[in-house]
Scaffold this active site. Structure first.
Site, PDB file in Angstrom:
ATOM      1  N   ARG A 189       4.509 -32.075 -23.648  1.00  0.00           N
ATOM      2  CA  ARG A 189       5.195 -30.989 -22.944  1.00  0.00           C
ATOM      3  C   ARG A 189       6.561 -30.726 -23.575  1.00  0.00           C
ATOM      4  O   ARG A 189       6.986 -29.584 -23.731  1.00  0.00           O
ATOM      5  CB  ARG A 189       5.324 -31.322 -21.450  1.00  0.00           C
ATOM      6  N   ASP A 247      -5.923 -22.316 -13.671  1.00  0.00           N
ATOM      7  CA  ASP A 247      -6.525 -23.559 -13.197  1.00  0.00           C
ATOM      8  C   ASP A 247      -7.509 -23.218 -12.082  1.00  0.00           C
ATOM      9  O   ASP A 247      -7.377 -22.195 -11.430  1.00  0.00           O
ATOM     10  CB  ASP A 247      -5.452 -24.532 -12.674  1.00  0.00           C
ATOM     11  N   SER A 248      -8.491 -24.101 -11.885  1.00  0.00           N
ATOM     12  CA  SER A 248      -9.462 -23.851 -10.812  1.00  0.00           C
ATOM     13  C   SER A 248      -9.027 -24.494  -9.507  1.00  0.00           C
ATOM     14  O   SER A 248      -9.776 -24.477  -8.535  1.00  0.00           O
ATOM     15  CB  SER A 248     -10.847 -24.364 -11.236  1.00  0.00           C
ATOM     16  N   ASP A 271      -5.690 -27.811 -22.207  1.00  0.00           N
ATOM     17  CA  ASP A 271      -5.636 -29.229 -21.819  1.00  0.00           C
ATOM     18  C   ASP A 271      -6.712 -29.524 -20.770  1.00  0.00           C
ATOM     19  O   ASP A 271      -6.403 -29.803 -19.613  1.00  0.00           O
ATOM     20  CB  ASP A 271      -4.232 -29.555 -21.267  1.00  0.00           C
ATOM     21  N   CYS A 326      -8.963 -35.332 -23.778  1.00  0.00           N
ATOM     22  CA  CYS A 326      -8.684 -36.647 -23.197  1.00  0.00           C
ATOM     23  C   CYS A 326      -9.986 -37.416 -23.003  1.00  0.00           C
ATOM     24  O   CYS A 326     -10.049 -38.348 -22.208  1.00  0.00           O
ATOM     25  CB  CYS A 326      -7.933 -36.506 -21.873  1.00  0.00           C
TER      26      CYS A 326
HETATM   27  N1  SAH Z   1      -1.992 -29.785 -18.452  1.00  0.00           N
HETATM   28  C1  SAH Z   1      -1.859 -30.427 -17.159  1.00  0.00           C
HETATM   29  C2  SAH Z   1      -2.988 -31.393 -16.877  1.00  0.00           C
HETATM   30  C3  SAH Z   1      -4.374 -30.770 -16.912  1.00  0.00           C
HETATM   31  S1  SAH Z   1      -5.593 -31.700 -16.093  1.00  0.00           S
HETATM   32  C4  SAH Z   1      -0.497 -31.100 -17.077  1.00  0.00           C
HETATM   33  O1  SAH Z   1       0.249 -31.122 -18.081  1.00  0.00           O
HETATM   34  O2  SAH Z   1      -0.140 -31.615 -16.012  1.00  0.00           O
HETATM   35  C5  SAH Z   1      -6.961 -30.648 -16.093  1.00  0.00           C
HETATM   36  C6  SAH Z   1      -6.904 -29.503 -15.097  1.00  0.00           C
HETATM   37  O3  SAH Z   1      -8.052 -28.705 -15.320  1.00  0.00           O
HETATM   38  C7  SAH Z   1      -6.948 -29.871 -13.624  1.00  0.00           C
HETATM   39  O4  SAH Z   1      -5.820 -29.348 -12.988  1.00  0.00           O
HETATM   40  C8  SAH Z   1      -8.226 -29.193 -13.076  1.00  0.00           C
HETATM   41  O5  SAH Z   1      -8.037 -28.617 -11.789  1.00  0.00           O
HETATM   42  C9  SAH Z   1      -8.457 -28.111 -14.089  1.00  0.00           C
HETATM   43  N2  SAH Z   1      -9.843 -27.658 -14.300  1.00  0.00           N
HETATM   44  C10 SAH Z   1     -10.967 -28.401 -14.413  1.00  0.00           C
HETATM   45  N3  SAH Z   1     -12.011 -27.633 -14.734  1.00  0.00           N
HETATM   46  C11 SAH Z   1     -11.545 -26.367 -14.834  1.00  0.00           C
HETATM   47  C12 SAH Z   1     -12.144 -25.101 -15.163  1.00  0.00           C
HETATM   48  N4  SAH Z   1     -13.446 -25.013 -15.479  1.00  0.00           N
HETATM   49  N5  SAH Z   1     -11.363 -24.009 -15.188  1.00  0.00           N
HETATM   50  C13 SAH Z   1     -10.046 -24.096 -14.883  1.00  0.00           C
HETATM   51  N6  SAH Z   1      -9.432 -25.269 -14.586  1.00  0.00           N
HETATM   52  C14 SAH Z   1     -10.162 -26.368 -14.557  1.00  0.00           C
END
Ligand code: SAH
Length: 397
Positions: free
Chosen positions: A206, A247-248, A297, A337
């Site tokens: 970040r 995000d979902s 991510d 990850c």
């Molecule tokens: N980049 C973030 C962490 C991401 S974790 C940070 O720095 O804090 C992964 C995220 O993906 C979660 O918040 C989850 O809700 C979201 N997610 C999972 N599947 C998804 C999809 N198909 N579309 C959108 N978001 C999704």
């Protein structure tokens, strides 16, 4: 003390200080859930003291490779103090810190994050579960804190034959906590947030993102899988004019909006989309939208190698779409990850995405988990988080 004997030829991994023995490598011996066992070679030589997980394919996880060491309360205090002492020497620009990172800290199955004055822990193996009360007391003692929340609700608990467990283990009070990461104020809820509450492992990425946005003068930013908007705040901090967070999870996006405001940035310049990323990327392409920086991510598409093939297609797809949405000269921060995807394979997947998108990219930087999520040289599985920072340029025809 019960004994577990490994098959002849299968002692090598423990001898190389890799902490796991799989079910198929065991010749004989049984023990209860989380019980400490002596692991030995087929001819009775000591290999390790370990915790038994009778229901898991990972049948034993080593606590110690030292025959003279006793696995008792003092052992756990030593390991916890050691883990915390190392963190104290690391350059960590936050009061959100991973204090114990499982195998890498010699405590398989135990994850402990510190968020300000609050500890949030996951007990993910039968061995960690068995020693939970001892570990909880030592964590308070070693940190001087009074509040420890348990988030043992990861699906991996099922493989261990353990039910989910959540709630205050020590202390009580509000579950909402605020941390300062790189000077940004970020809130989280240890009871409601993902994992232990927040993704501390991406802290350094970040910061790199904020610096890159500033350095390249990137204006329009798309933060995919934004969770609570850590990268979105970073983008504004780097001087971005507009940020879209996708995000979902509705609650995560609500928090992302709050974070933008709380850190003094313009809410009107922040668009939040409660939607599937893949579909959103496709829709944005059709609408002709373009971005100067994109973050990808995603969650773990491949928890193990057996999921790698399907996951590879999913990674390739979103990376292809993101590369198409980027302006030439724009920058992609792309992550995986998944423990089941090696850094090498991830690089190949992104290369394939670039070929399909007909763009070339310069790898500007490679990233991994922040150093309070260490990896040891004996446990390559610890290398789960990898990132590529790519500058887009059109492929020569
Ligand atoms: N980049 C973030 C962490 C991401 S974790 C940070 O720095 O804090 C992964 C995220 O993906 C979660 O918040 C989850 O809700 C979201 N997610 C999972 N599947 C998804 C999809 N198909 N579309 C959108 N978001 C999704």
């Amino acid at each position: 003390m019960k004994t577990i004997t490994v098959r002849e030829g299968k002692e090598r991994s423990l001898q190389r200080r890799h902490p796991w023995v799989f079910e198929g490598s065991i010749a004989s011996g049984k023990a209860d859930l989380g019980e400490t066992v002596r692991v030995q070679t087929h001819d009775g030589r000591f290999l390790a003291w370990a915790a038994c997980s009778p229901h898991s394919q990972i049948r034993v996880r080593a606590w110690s490779f030292d025959e003279t060491e006793r696995i008792d309360s003092a052992f756990f205090l030593r390991r916890i103090e050691q883990a915390i002492a190392i963190r104290a020497r690391l350059p960590i620009a936050s009061d959100g810190v991973r204090l114990v990172h499982g195998e890498a800290d010699g405590l398989p199955g135990l994850i402990v994050d510190r968020y300000g004055d609050t500890l949030s822990a996951q007990f993910l193996s039968a061995g960690a579960e068995r020693w939970k009360a001892t570990i909880a007391d030592h964590l308070l003692k070693a940190t001087g804190l009074t509040r420890l929340y348990e988030r043992s609700d990861a699906t991996s608990r099922e493989l261990e034959g353990l039910p989910p467990a959540t709630g205050w283990l020590r202390g009580d009070g509000p579950t909402e906590v605020t941390i300062r990461e790189h000077g940004w104020q970020l809130s989280l809820d240890v009871a409601e947030g993902h994992k232990t509450g927040y993704y501390l492992d991406q802290r350094d990425s970040r910061k790199l993102f904020a610096d890159t946005v500033r350095h390249f003068g990137l204006q329009r930013v798309l933060n995919c899988y934004s969770y609570t908007g850590g990268f979105s705040v970073a983008a504004f901090a780097g001087g971005a004019a507009q940020v879209a967070s996708v995000d979902s999870s509705g609650p995560a996006l609500e928090r992302a909006r709050a974070h933008v405001l709380r850190n003094g940035f313009d809410d009107a310049a922040h668009e939040t989309l409660d939607a599937d990323v893949n579909q959103t990327l496709r829709a944005m392409l059709q609408e002709g939208r373009r971005f100067d920086a994109i973050v990808l991510d995603p969650p773990k598409f491949a928890p193990t190698v057996s999921h790698a093939e399907r996951a590879a297609r999913a990674y390739k797809d979103i990376n292809r779409l993101a590369l198409m949405l980027l302006e030439p000269g724009g920058v992609l921060f792309t992550f995986s990850c998944s423990g089941g995807i090696s850094p090498d394979l991830f690089h190949k997947i992104v290369a394939g995405a670039g070929l399909d998108a007909q763009v070339d990219g310069l790898v500007y930087a490679r990233t991994g988990a922040a150093p309070d999520h260490p990896m040891t040289i004996t446990f390559p599985e610890g290398d789960y988080l990898k990132g590529l920072v790519i500058i887009k340029r059109q492929a020569p025809r």
